[in-house]
Design a protein around this motif. Structure first.
Motif: not given
Length: 165
Positions: A112-114, A157-161, A122-135
């Motif tokens: 939740r973006h607090e 996504r935060a600006a849209l929310a 802050p948007t006070h909404q749940r947001l997702e952050i994509d990530g990738y790891a190459f090991d």
């Protein structure tokens, strides 16, 4: 040669080939599985728990993150900022693909973006952050890691929310 004999010979040859591997296939699968688990554990330790003291547990002494020591400091700052700005941040592994010495991990951080993050209020909404790891692993330790977190996508996504509120 009759078709049934050819099929039988092909099956016999395949069985002999597999038997001749001497368990190497099983060993490779085991190493890949261990490394997948290892990658998931270090992502959780560093991004969620922020336990950077565990670096030697997961990484070889001369290992680099994104090719430099500076990138490690940037990632530490990003992890701190995400945990500060997002309440109840959690990590979910979406997919892992592994070879014996390499693991690719797709993950998502969600919370939740607090508090402001990356100049986004802050948007006070749940947001997702994509990530990738190459090991790349050697001897059970990461020797090279490329870690990407889509901070730009998060900002979008935060600006849209915020606009949808």
């Amino acid at each position: 040669m009759q078709r049934s004999h050819r099929v039988g010979l092909v099956a016999l040859a395949a069985a002999a080939l597999l038997a001749g591997c001497g368990g190497k296939r099983e060993e490779a699968a085991t190493a890949a599985d261990v490394n997948k688990r290892h990658a998931a554990e270090y992502l959780r330790a560093f991004l969620i728990d922020r336990d950077w003291q565990r670096w030697p547990e997961y990484f070889a002494p001369d290992a680099k993150l994104n090719g430099s020591d500076m990138a490690l400091q940037i990632m530490r700052g990003t992890a701190e900022g995400l945990n500060f700005s997002f309440a109840d941040l959690k990590l979910t592994i979406r997919e892992q693909v592994a070879e014996p010495n390499r693991v690719a991990t797709a993950f998502v951080l969600e919370g939740r973006h607090e508090r402001a993050f990356n100049e986004q209020p802050p948007t006070h909404q749940r947001l997702e952050i994509d990530g990738y790891a190459f090991d790349h692993f050697e001897g059970g330790k990461v020797v090279d890691s490329r870690l990407f977190i889509d901070v730009w996508g998060l900002s979008q996504r935060a600006a849209l929310a915020k606009r949808e509120k």
